[in-house]
Design a protein around this motif. Structure first.
Motif, PDB file in Angstrom:
ATOM      1  N   ALA A 156       0.785  -1.302   0.049  1.00 46.41           N
ATOM      2  CA  ALA A 156      -0.020  -0.102  -0.038  1.00 46.41           C
ATOM      3  C   ALA A 156       0.925   1.154  -0.101  1.00 46.41           C
ATOM      4  CB  ALA A 156      -0.952  -0.090   1.120  1.00 46.41           C
ATOM      5  N   ALA A 157       1.852   1.225   0.693  1.00 49.58           N
ATOM      6  CA  ALA A 157       2.868   2.413   0.847  1.00 49.58           C
ATOM      7  C   ALA A 157       3.464   2.433  -0.673  1.00 49.58           C
ATOM      8  CB  ALA A 157       3.869   2.259   1.846  1.00 49.58           C
ATOM      9  N   ALA A 158       4.006   1.658  -1.137  1.00 51.41           N
ATOM     10  CA  ALA A 158       4.330   1.873  -2.392  1.00 51.41           C
ATOM     11  C   ALA A 158       3.640   2.525  -3.519  1.00 51.41           C
ATOM     12  CB  ALA A 158       4.692   0.420  -3.004  1.00 51.41           C
ATOM     13  N   LEU A 159       2.220   2.273  -3.126  1.00 57.00           N
ATOM     14  CA  LEU A 159       1.084   3.192  -4.015  1.00 57.00           C
ATOM     15  C   LEU A 159       0.789   4.512  -3.241  1.00 57.00           C
ATOM     16  CD1 LEU A 159      -0.986   0.008  -4.400  1.00 57.00           C
ATOM     17  CD2 LEU A 159       0.081   1.313  -6.464  1.00 57.00           C
ATOM     18  N   GLY A 160       1.630   4.988  -2.319  1.00 56.97           N
ATOM     19  CA  GLY A 160       1.303   6.161  -1.591  1.00 56.97           C
ATOM     20  C   GLY A 160       0.011   6.197  -0.852  1.00 56.97           C
ATOM     21  N   TRP A 161      -0.126   4.935   0.033  1.00 57.41           N
ATOM     22  CA  TRP A 161      -1.278   4.666   0.867  1.00 57.41           C
ATOM     23  C   TRP A 161      -0.904   4.441   2.021  1.00 57.41           C
ATOM     24  CZ3 TRP A 161      -4.089   0.733  -3.160  1.00 57.41           C
ATOM     25  CH2 TRP A 161      -4.351   1.515  -4.320  1.00 57.41           C
ATOM     26  N   GLN A 162      -1.837   5.103   3.020  1.00 61.14           N
ATOM     27  CA  GLN A 162      -1.363   4.570   4.646  1.00 61.14           C
ATOM     28  C   GLN A 162      -2.347   3.640   4.781  1.00 61.14           C
ATOM     29  OE1 GLN A 162       0.784   5.858   6.741  1.00 61.14           O
ATOM     30  NE2 GLN A 162       1.694   7.190   5.428  1.00 61.14           N
ATOM     31  N   THR A 163      -1.794   2.670   5.822  1.00 67.27           N
ATOM     32  CA  THR A 163      -2.650   1.438   6.250  1.00 67.27           C
ATOM     33  C   THR A 163      -2.728   1.627   7.724  1.00 67.27           C
ATOM     34  OG1 THR A 163      -1.487   0.134   4.444  1.00 67.27           O
ATOM     35  CG2 THR A 163      -2.468  -1.027   6.346  1.00 67.27           C
ATOM     36  N   ARG A 164      -4.063   1.291   8.242  1.00 67.71           N
ATOM     37  CA  ARG A 164      -4.256   1.039   9.694  1.00 67.71           C
ATOM     38  C   ARG A 164      -5.046  -0.143  10.090  1.00 67.71           C
ATOM     39  NH1 ARG A 164      -1.183   4.977   9.749  1.00 67.71           N
ATOM     40  NH2 ARG A 164      -1.429   7.062  10.700  1.00 67.71           N
ATOM     41  N   LEU A 165      -4.640  -0.651  11.095  1.00 67.19           N
ATOM     42  CA  LEU A 165      -5.375  -1.815  11.802  1.00 67.19           C
ATOM     43  C   LEU A 165      -6.515  -1.505  12.431  1.00 67.19           C
ATOM     44  CD1 LEU A 165      -3.281  -4.890  13.608  1.00 67.19           C
ATOM     45  CD2 LEU A 165      -5.444  -4.111  14.169  1.00 67.19           C
ATOM     46  N   MET A 166      -7.824  -1.803  12.149  1.00 68.84           N
ATOM     47  CA  MET A 166      -8.939  -1.495  12.748  1.00 68.84           C
ATOM     48  C   MET A 166      -8.926  -2.460  13.896  1.00 68.84           C
ATOM     49  SD  MET A 166     -11.302  -0.370   9.583  1.00 68.84           S
ATOM     50  CE  MET A 166     -12.466   0.587  11.114  1.00 68.84           C
ATOM     51  N   GLU A 167      -8.469  -1.944  15.008  1.00 64.82           N
ATOM     52  CA  GLU A 167      -8.063  -2.751  16.306  1.00 64.82           C
ATOM     53  C   GLU A 167      -9.446  -2.864  16.966  1.00 64.82           C
ATOM     54  OE1 GLU A 167      -5.736  -1.944  20.358  1.00 64.82           O
ATOM     55  OE2 GLU A 167      -4.110  -2.541  18.548  1.00 64.82           O
ATOM     56  N   ALA A 168     -10.315  -1.709  16.954  1.00 60.77           N
ATOM     57  CA  ALA A 168     -11.580  -1.758  17.816  1.00 60.77           C
ATOM     58  C   ALA A 168     -12.698  -3.063  17.258  1.00 60.77           C
ATOM     59  CB  ALA A 168     -12.149  -0.249  17.634  1.00 60.77           C
ATOM     60  N   ARG A 186       5.818   6.231  12.707  1.00 62.23           N
ATOM     61  CA  ARG A 186       4.454   6.615  12.583  1.00 62.23           C
ATOM     62  C   ARG A 186       3.909   6.569  11.008  1.00 62.23           C
ATOM     63  NH1 ARG A 186       2.940  11.773  15.821  1.00 62.23           N
ATOM     64  NH2 ARG A 186       4.092  10.118  17.347  1.00 62.23           N
ATOM     65  N   GLU A 187       4.682   6.923  10.265  1.00 63.66           N
ATOM     66  CA  GLU A 187       4.137   6.951   8.611  1.00 63.66           C
ATOM     67  C   GLU A 187       4.973   6.166   7.789  1.00 63.66           C
ATOM     68  OE1 GLU A 187       1.544   8.538   8.143  1.00 63.66           O
ATOM     69  OE2 GLU A 187       1.564   9.479  10.210  1.00 63.66           O
ATOM     70  N   THR A 188       5.833   5.071   8.491  1.00 64.38           N
ATOM     71  CA  THR A 188       6.735   4.326   7.773  1.00 64.38           C
ATOM     72  C   THR A 188       6.244   2.890   7.713  1.00 64.38           C
ATOM     73  OG1 THR A 188       8.704   5.635   8.388  1.00 64.38           O
ATOM     74  CG2 THR A 188       9.118   3.347   7.714  1.00 64.38           C
ATOM     75  N   PRO A 189       6.041   2.202   6.721  1.00 69.06           N
ATOM     76  CA  PRO A 189       5.516   0.875   6.687  1.00 69.06           C
ATOM     77  C   PRO A 189       6.692  -0.105   7.202  1.00 69.06           C
ATOM     78  CG  PRO A 189       6.189   1.469   4.573  1.00 69.06           C
ATOM     79  CD  PRO A 189       6.413   2.688   5.327  1.00 69.06           C
ATOM     80  N   PRO A 190       6.206  -1.041   7.887  1.00 71.22           N
ATOM     81  CA  PRO A 190       4.912  -1.503   8.275  1.00 71.22           C
ATOM     82  C   PRO A 190       4.430  -0.952   9.386  1.00 71.22           C
ATOM     83  CG  PRO A 190       6.156  -3.423   8.502  1.00 71.22           C
ATOM     84  CD  PRO A 190       7.137  -2.453   8.291  1.00 71.22           C
ATOM     85  N   TRP A 191       4.939  -0.172  10.144  1.00 69.51           N
ATOM     86  CA  TRP A 191       4.653   0.315  11.521  1.00 69.51           C
ATOM     87  C   TRP A 191       3.519   1.177  11.670  1.00 69.51           C
ATOM     88  CZ3 TRP A 191       6.430  -3.630  13.590  1.00 69.51           C
ATOM     89  CH2 TRP A 191       7.489  -4.103  13.452  1.00 69.51           C
ATOM     90  N   ASN A 192       3.154   1.981  10.182  1.00 67.90           N
ATOM     91  CA  ASN A 192       2.040   2.693  10.026  1.00 67.90           C
ATOM     92  C   ASN A 192       0.736   2.121  10.427  1.00 67.90           C
ATOM     93  OD1 ASN A 192       2.307   1.333   7.763  1.00 67.90           O
ATOM     94  ND2 ASN A 192       1.860   3.056   6.594  1.00 67.90           N
ATOM     95  N   ALA A 193       0.735   0.561  10.246  1.00 70.28           N
ATOM     96  CA  ALA A 193      -0.414   0.087  10.277  1.00 70.28           C
ATOM     97  C   ALA A 193      -0.777  -0.162  12.070  1.00 70.28           C
ATOM     98  CB  ALA A 193      -0.408  -1.500   9.725  1.00 70.28           C
TER      99      ALA A 193
END
Length: 532
Positions: A198-210, A350-357
């Motif tokens: 996703a980051a290679a495409l310019g997209w951020q990722t977030r785990l929907m933990e809730a 924070r914005e670095t993959p894969p830790w941004n997820a």
């Protein structure tokens, strides 16, 4: 002790490998019932995806430094790249009459218990709904067509969801009781693989933990018994939001919109015979995720930037050449600079993959058994990924450890013991030579009380280990060496080495990095037929 805590601890102890006995597993492999590695939903309309990864110019080094390209549009070609470089096939291998596929996401025993789904609004080239990704054919199977306007409203026109599930039987068939751990590792590898792509495409990722497991199952159609009559069940794992992290989707609205959806397809049966392992069902129930409050705990930011790797390749190249080493040569070494750079990439950004997820605080730390790093004393080291854990680690492990700060000032790396640990590494990793023949081996340790307080976090701790493993896989490839995950290790032998008492700190995953010895008997074939 609460019942869930008891069930969790009982599984954790029973699934440990020990020097005098291994965790319960099948006495022998029944090859006639080996599970099919590909789930197919017969009767579901299919959308063939273009093989477009080679059009992606993003360099791997820019991603590891936290520099994302301008965001691509959410359309069919971009989503095709997302899946091709995270979950698609990377090659076929053959030996004699045997043939098997490799994928961009690694898996214990190459058994691939993980399945993935796409949930999206109407996009250019793709109608809205729920899709299953079939890696064998690089295609999307349209599981649910949604006509309800609430579906598009729920997405707020700002991204897509990727859902992850596990078919436990695929791993249980070979590994028995310990297989559930491996399914969680594989989920973590997938989280990281998706985040990188996703980051290679310019997209951020977030785990929907809730999100609760029931909601995830409902959104992915895993609770539709009529579609899994004879097929092995899929356990819901996680939802990944890809897009604007400030505008996440409304899951309740999505579930409401699915009430009137048209569902298609029936899951194939993967295996003609099954062996029941009630303990697997028990630990899955004990770690069931209920809806929790939405939380975001920013991790401390480290400023140890990785140096340019030996092989400055495109992300597409790195993602598809990733392999698990089977043997190491026992001779190759890496430079101190390359080693420190690898470790820097294991720290949260924070914005670095894969830790941004990752939305929860870092909970896994890395105990390193260094053998062949030029300029670095062989011995036992600790990478403390969250500085808040340093005091606890020092008080919990052996009092004689040095805790001597090592490496760049901003890298939280500590030398505990200067010593040749090759024989010990081999013993800990179930007597496997690969641990001693590596440049370095490591164990990922965490404080188990995190899971005792919130049992569903037990799964997430393994996921975090899998994410770390995926980083090491890509970093090793970029450094001109190779890595492999080690699921077979003697848990308490590692704890004895560190000086762990009771369940204060537990080792959940091991890894090795070194100079690979390739098997020249194997033939490598392209992952997909070239499209005309």
């Amino acid at each position: 002790m609460e019942p869930l805590e008891h069930a969790l601890l009982e599984y954790h102890e029973r699934s440990k490998h020990r020097v005098d006995r291994y965790a319960p597993g099948p006495r022998e492999l029944d090859w006639a019932t080996q599970p099919d590695p590909f789930r197919v939903f017969s009767g579901a309309p299919r959308v063939d995806l273009p093989l477009a990864a080679d059009t992606l110019a993003t360099r791997y080094n820019t991603l590891r430094c936290g520099t994302l390209p301008p965001a691509h549009a959410f359309d069919l070609p971009s989503l095709a790249i997302l899946f091709e470089l995270s979950l698609g096939l990377s090659a076929w291998k053959s030996w004699g009459t045997q043939r098997w596929a490799l994928r961009c996401n690694p898996s214990s025993g190459n058994l691939h218990p993980t399945e993935c789904y796409l949930l999206c609004p109407s996009l250019p080239g793709l109608s809205g709904g729920v899709y299953h990704y079939l890696s064998r054919d690089h295609a999307l199977e349209h599981r649910a067509a949604v006509d309800d306007p609430r579906w598009a409203e729920a997405f707020a026109e700002s991204g897509v969801l990727v859902g992850v599930s596990s078919i436990h039987w695929r791993e249980v068939w070979k590994y028995g009781l310990r297989a559930w751990r491996y399914c969680q590792h594989d989920c973590g590898h997938v989280i990281a693989a998706v985040s990188y792509a996703a980051a290679a495409l310019g997209w951020q990722t977030r785990l929907m933990e809730a999100a609760a497991d029931d909601a995830t199952a409902g959104l992915l159609g895993l609770d539709r018994g009529e579609d899994f009559v004879d097929a092995e069940a899929e356990a819901p794992d996680v939802l990944l939001w890809i897009g604007n992290p400030e505008r996440q989707p409304d899951l309740e609205l999505m579930l409401a919109a699915l009430d009137k959806a048209a569902w298609y397809g029936h899951a194939n049966q993967l295996s003609s015979g099954h062996v029941k392992w009630p303990e697997i069902d028990s630990i899955q129930r004990a770690t069931r995720k209920y809806r929790t409050r939405e939380t975001y705990l920013p991790n401390p930011q480290h400023h140890s930037s990785p140096t340019t790797p030996a092989l400055d390749l495109s992300f597409a190249h790195i993602a598809r050449q990733r392999r698990s080493a089977v043997n190491f040569d026992g001779k190759t070494s890496i430079t101190e600079a390359a080693f420190f750079s690898m470790l820097a990439c294991l720290l949260p950004g924070r914005e670095t993959p894969p830790w941004n997820a990752q939305t929860s605080a870092v909970a896994v730390h890395v105990a390193l058994l260094v053998h062949r790093v030029d300029g670095l004393t062989p011995g036992l080291y600790m990478l403390v990924r969250n500085p808040q854990a340093l005091l606890d680690l020092r008080q919990s492990l052996r009092p004689e450890w040095l805790w001597e700060k090592t490496g760049p000032e901003c890298l939280p790396l500590y030398l505990l013991l200067p010593y040749d640990l090759r024989a010990i590494a081999k013993t800990i990793c179930c007597h496997q030579d690969i641990a001693a023949d590596s440049c370095f081996a490591l164990g990922m340790i965490t404080r188990l009380e995190i899971a005792l307080a919130q049992p569903w976090r037990y799964r997430q701790l393994f996921w975090e280990c899998g994410v770390l493993g995926q980083v090491l896989y890509l970093e090793a490839e970029a450094a001109g060496v190779r890595a492999t995950g080690i699921g077979c290790f003697f848990d308490d032998e590692m704890h004895t080495l560190l000086g762990v008492k009771n369940h204060a700190w537990q080792s959940l995953y091991h890894f090795t990095v070194g100079g690979a010895v390739d098997d020249e008997r194997l033939c490598t074939l392209p992952p997909y037929e070239v499209q005309s």
